[in-house]
Design a protein around this motif. Structure first.
Motif, PDB file in Angstrom:
ATOM      1  N   ALA A   1      50.207  39.225  38.241  1.00 48.65           N
ATOM      2  CA  ALA A   1      49.887  38.099  37.092  1.00 48.65           C
ATOM      3  C   ALA A   1      48.565  38.428  36.164  1.00 48.65           C
ATOM      4  N   LEU A   2      47.669  38.641  37.016  1.00 49.99           N
ATOM      5  CA  LEU A   2      46.374  38.896  36.666  1.00 49.99           C
ATOM      6  C   LEU A   2      46.361  40.093  35.939  1.00 49.99           C
ATOM      7  N   TYR A   3      47.054  41.289  36.401  1.00 49.20           N
ATOM      8  CA  TYR A   3      47.055  42.627  35.763  1.00 49.20           C
ATOM      9  C   TYR A   3      47.695  42.174  34.577  1.00 49.20           C
ATOM     10  N   ASP A   4      48.595  41.456  34.349  1.00 45.99           N
ATOM     11  CA  ASP A   4      49.411  41.455  33.003  1.00 45.99           C
ATOM     12  C   ASP A   4      48.510  40.694  31.961  1.00 45.99           C
ATOM     13  N   LEU A   5      47.656  39.855  32.570  1.00 40.67           N
ATOM     14  CA  LEU A   5      46.814  39.051  31.769  1.00 40.67           C
ATOM     15  C   LEU A   5      45.603  39.800  31.107  1.00 40.67           C
ATOM     16  N   TYR A   6      45.094  40.789  32.064  1.00 36.22           N
ATOM     17  CA  TYR A   6      43.988  41.391  31.521  1.00 36.22           C
ATOM     18  C   TYR A   6      44.000  42.967  31.469  1.00 36.22           C
TER      19      TYR A   6
ATOM     20  N   ARG B   1      45.006  46.766  52.027  1.00 40.08           N
ATOM     21  CA  ARG B   1      44.007  45.869  52.333  1.00 40.08           C
ATOM     22  C   ARG B   1      44.688  44.602  53.399  1.00 40.08           C
ATOM     23  N   SER B   2      45.964  44.727  53.511  1.00 40.70           N
ATOM     24  CA  SER B   2      46.251  43.592  54.409  1.00 40.70           C
ATOM     25  C   SER B   2      46.903  44.179  55.744  1.00 40.70           C
TER      26      SER B   2
ATOM     27  N   ASP C   1      48.045  37.917  47.451  1.00 45.18           N
ATOM     28  CA  ASP C   1      49.165  37.639  46.993  1.00 45.18           C
ATOM     29  C   ASP C   1      49.604  38.602  45.966  1.00 45.18           C
ATOM     30  N   ALA C   2      50.757  39.342  46.103  1.00 44.23           N
ATOM     31  CA  ALA C   2      50.936  40.330  45.088  1.00 44.23           C
ATOM     32  C   ALA C   2      51.446  39.909  43.819  1.00 44.23           C
ATOM     33  N   ALA C   3      52.295  38.874  43.757  1.00 42.67           N
ATOM     34  CA  ALA C   3      52.597  38.135  42.446  1.00 42.67           C
ATOM     35  C   ALA C   3      51.328  37.917  41.696  1.00 42.67           C
TER      36      ALA C   3
ATOM     37  N   LEU D   1      48.697  49.031  42.397  1.00 44.56           N
ATOM     38  CA  LEU D   1      48.418  48.028  43.122  1.00 44.56           C
ATOM     39  C   LEU D   1      49.013  47.169  44.366  1.00 44.56           C
ATOM     40  N   ARG D   2      50.238  47.553  44.313  1.00 47.94           N
ATOM     41  CA  ARG D   2      50.966  47.143  45.620  1.00 47.94           C
ATOM     42  C   ARG D   2      50.481  48.010  46.937  1.00 47.94           C
ATOM     43  N   GLU D   3      50.211  49.084  46.557  1.00 46.85           N
ATOM     44  CA  GLU D   3      49.711  50.193  47.750  1.00 46.85           C
ATOM     45  C   GLU D   3      48.311  49.638  48.053  1.00 46.85           C
TER      46      GLU D   3
END
Lengths: 194, 431
Positions: free
Chosen positions: A17-22, B71-72, A11-13, B64-66
């Motif tokens: 979110a994890l990126y923003d957190l860490y 991955r998908s 899930d991209a969101a 990250l989106r790339e």
């Protein structure tokens, strides 16, 4: 840690979110160890790319889910920094952009050079610490975490955290004194760190 | 209070806004120890403001989106992993190939597809032998293995395996070639080995049910014998005091030496007859047997017989297969010179009649002492000599060789010997 299962599903969101957190704390960890903000930012991005590739195989510790996940991320960060140091030893180079960054078009280039010198030497000092001492120092002074939070994160007692903190400060102080540079007069200008 | 607690207390106060000096004033007795630690901690406070810029965050999120999109993407695991697995798979395939092919070659038998490879590979040890002795021994050993293959295939299939047989001949030829550079003792060993191969081939021919196989084996045995005959040098160089044959031509006409005794006998072949000879059917008159020299590596000649020349009564026109056939006469008259032969022949065979090819037909190592008393020569004047060696005097006897008119000291019962005074063999008695 409800983000983690969604992140494992791709899930991209959840990933963002994890990126923003860490991201910031990992960036600090990397920056403290390599003393180059641009490279630290690139390595932080690479760290999260690796996380995306391998998070599906990560098995969470249900007793300490957040601690185990952040410990995993720090392990990835440590590997990235070690790889970077190995490559730097093989092909030491000072890029033109590094020089430009040091004497960039800042309003006070002299001040900027001093700050970067301070963090370069702090980074060198932090590199002499053990991984536990390093994490305690970064958590306490970088993240502003309390002893209880650090203890929970690292799975240790608060007394152990105080002891680790004390020994880390002694080691850093000794290293900075041995380096000969008296940084007492250098004030940390937070505005020039970016 | 422990210093670590004091440091922690000071750090908490500094985080709340106190200065380093105020903290040191609270712990004057520890101020000297605290000062550098708190100064270092103050510098570390700057780490809290180290953050990624907004631009760095945006760039990171695009990356990250790339990574998520990559991955998908549906891809079979094998295809995705194939580039990494390729070296491993290649190595495994190579190892498997070597194991399978090597195993197949190792266990291959004569007639199998891999047998020629095995034959080739087994030649390799000989190529790394750098001494003539080692090379000759190795070649003879390999030839022995090929002989075993021939035997095994013959027993299994009833026919001859051509690859094994050809390789046997080639290796024996090579063994003889290398043995030619050896001393007498080592050379004899190789000769004996090759001779053994020839004899075993002949014996295999005798048991072969298939005519073609029999002929092939017999021909191979003859080839080996011919090789041996070419290989064996003239016997004069031997250290034994054996009389040297005058020439490779029939010595029935050899002149007596001038320095000999008053009798001055010539070296006259004294063929004898054996029981086998007696049992053999009579040969037709048109194919009277000729004598061809027999090189006999065996040394079991009777001690009383001195330079005796073993002759076989093979048919001059007979095929090698016939020669080797056990049904043929096996008599090998022993020519016992009764006086030391001379080196100078007095007569040579007619040029139109080339000496027959030395063959190794059924031989008999008969000696005069082996004969019944009534068939032994009455007087045999011959000096005692050392035991015979393989380099026995070579004597060719042809039907056309004229008898020499020289006196003879040897009395040979012609009816017993079956050989005329001219040295020609006569058919054995039909009784």
């Amino acid at each position: 840690m409800s983000l983690l299962p969604e992140c494992q599903r791709g899930d991209a969101a959840a990933v963002e979110a994890l990126y923003d957190l860490y991201a910031d704390r990992l960036y600090r960890y990397i920056y403290a160890r390599i003393s180059d903000p641009e490279t630290a930012a690139d390595l932080t991005t690479e760290l999260f790319v690796r996380m995306i590739r391998h998070v599906a195989r990560f098995r969470i510790n249900h007793r300490r889910p957040a601690a185990s996940f952040s410990a995993w991320l720090y392990r990835i960060a440590a590997n990235l920094v070690n790889d970077h140091h190995r490559q730097a030893r093989r092909a030491p180079e000072t890029s033109l952009t590094d020089e430009l960054r040091l004497v960039g078009p800042d309003a006070n280039p002299h001040r900027q050079v001093e700050q970067r010198e301070l963090f370069r030497r702090l980074g060198q000092a932090i590199e002499t610490l053990s991984e536990e001492q390093r994490l305690v120092i970064l958590a306490k002074f970088g993240e502003g975490m309390s002893n209880a939070e650090v203890a929970s994160w690292l799975g240790k007692s608060e007394g152990a955290i105080k002891s680790l903190q004390h020994r880390a400060l002694q080691a850093l102080s000794r290293f900075l004194r041995m380096e000969g540079g008296d940084l007492a007069g250098v004030e940390v200008d937070r505005g020039t760190l970016q | 209070m422990k210093l670590s607690r004091i440091v922690d207390d000071c750090l908490a106060r500094m985080a709340a806004g106190e200065s380093i000096e105020e903290c040191l004033a609270r712990y004057p007795q520890k101020a000297a120890e605290l000062a550098p630690l708190l100064t270092t901690a103050a510098r570390l406070r700057g780490l809290a403001d180290v953050r990624l810029s907004q631009g760095q965050r945006l760039r990171a999120k695009v990356a990250l989106r790339e990574a998520l999109a990559e991955r998908s993407q549906p891809a079979t695991p094998l295809v995705r992993r194939w580039p990494r697995l390729l070296p491993v798979v290649s190595a495994l395939v190579a190892v498997l190939f070597v194991v399978v092919v090597g195993g197949a070659i190792t266990v291959s038998r004569a007639g199998d597809i891999a047998y020629p490879l095995r034959v080739t590979i087994e030649r390799a040890p000989a190529l790394v032998r750098f001494s003539s002795a080692g090379r000759a021994a190795e070649e003879a050993s390999i030839a022995g293995r090929r002989l075993a293959d021939v035997r095994e295939y013959l027993l299994r299939e009833g026919t001859v395996q051509p690859v094994a047989l050809a390789e046997l001949l080639a290796r024996d030829r090579a063994a003889l070639h290398w043995a030619n550079q050896l001393g007498a003792e080592a050379r004899l060993s190789i000769l004996a080995t090759v001779m053994g191969h020839a004899e075993e081939l002949a014996s295999l021919a005798s048991v072969a049910a298939d005519d073609e196989a029999q002929a092939s084996l017999q021909a191979a045995a003859e080839q080996l014998r011919a090789m041996l005959a070419r290989f064996i040098p003239a016997p004069a160089q031997e250290s034994t005091p054996q009389p040297r044959p005058a020439s490779p031509t029939p010595s029935a006409t050899a002149a007596p030496p001038n320095t000999a005794a008053a009798v001055a006998p010539t070296r006259t072949p004294v063929p004898t007859r054996t029981a086998a000879r007696a049992e053999a059917p009579p040969l037709p008159a048109a194919s009277r047997p000729t004598y061809t020299p027999t090189l006999c590596p065996t040394l079991d000649v009777g001690p009383a017989v001195t330079p005796s020349i073993l002759l076989t009564d093979t048919d001059a026109v007979a095929s090698p297969a016939e020669i080797g056939s056990p049904s043929k006469p096996t008599a090998a008259p022993v020519v016992a010179p009764t006086s030391p032969p001379t080196n100078e022949p007095t007569a040579l065979p007619p040029p139109s009649a080339p000496p027959p090819t030395p063959t190794f037909g059924p031989k008999l190592t008969l000696a005069a002492t082996d004969l019944p008393p009534e068939e032994q020569p009455a007087t045999v004047v011959a000096p005692p000599t050392a035991p015979r060696t393989i380099a026995a005097p070579t004597v060719y006897a042809t039907p056309d060789a004229p008898a020499t008119p020289t006196p003879r000291a040897t009395v040979t019962p012609p009816d017993v010997a079956g050989v005329s005074s001219s040295g020609l063999a006569t058919p054995p008695p039909t009784s």
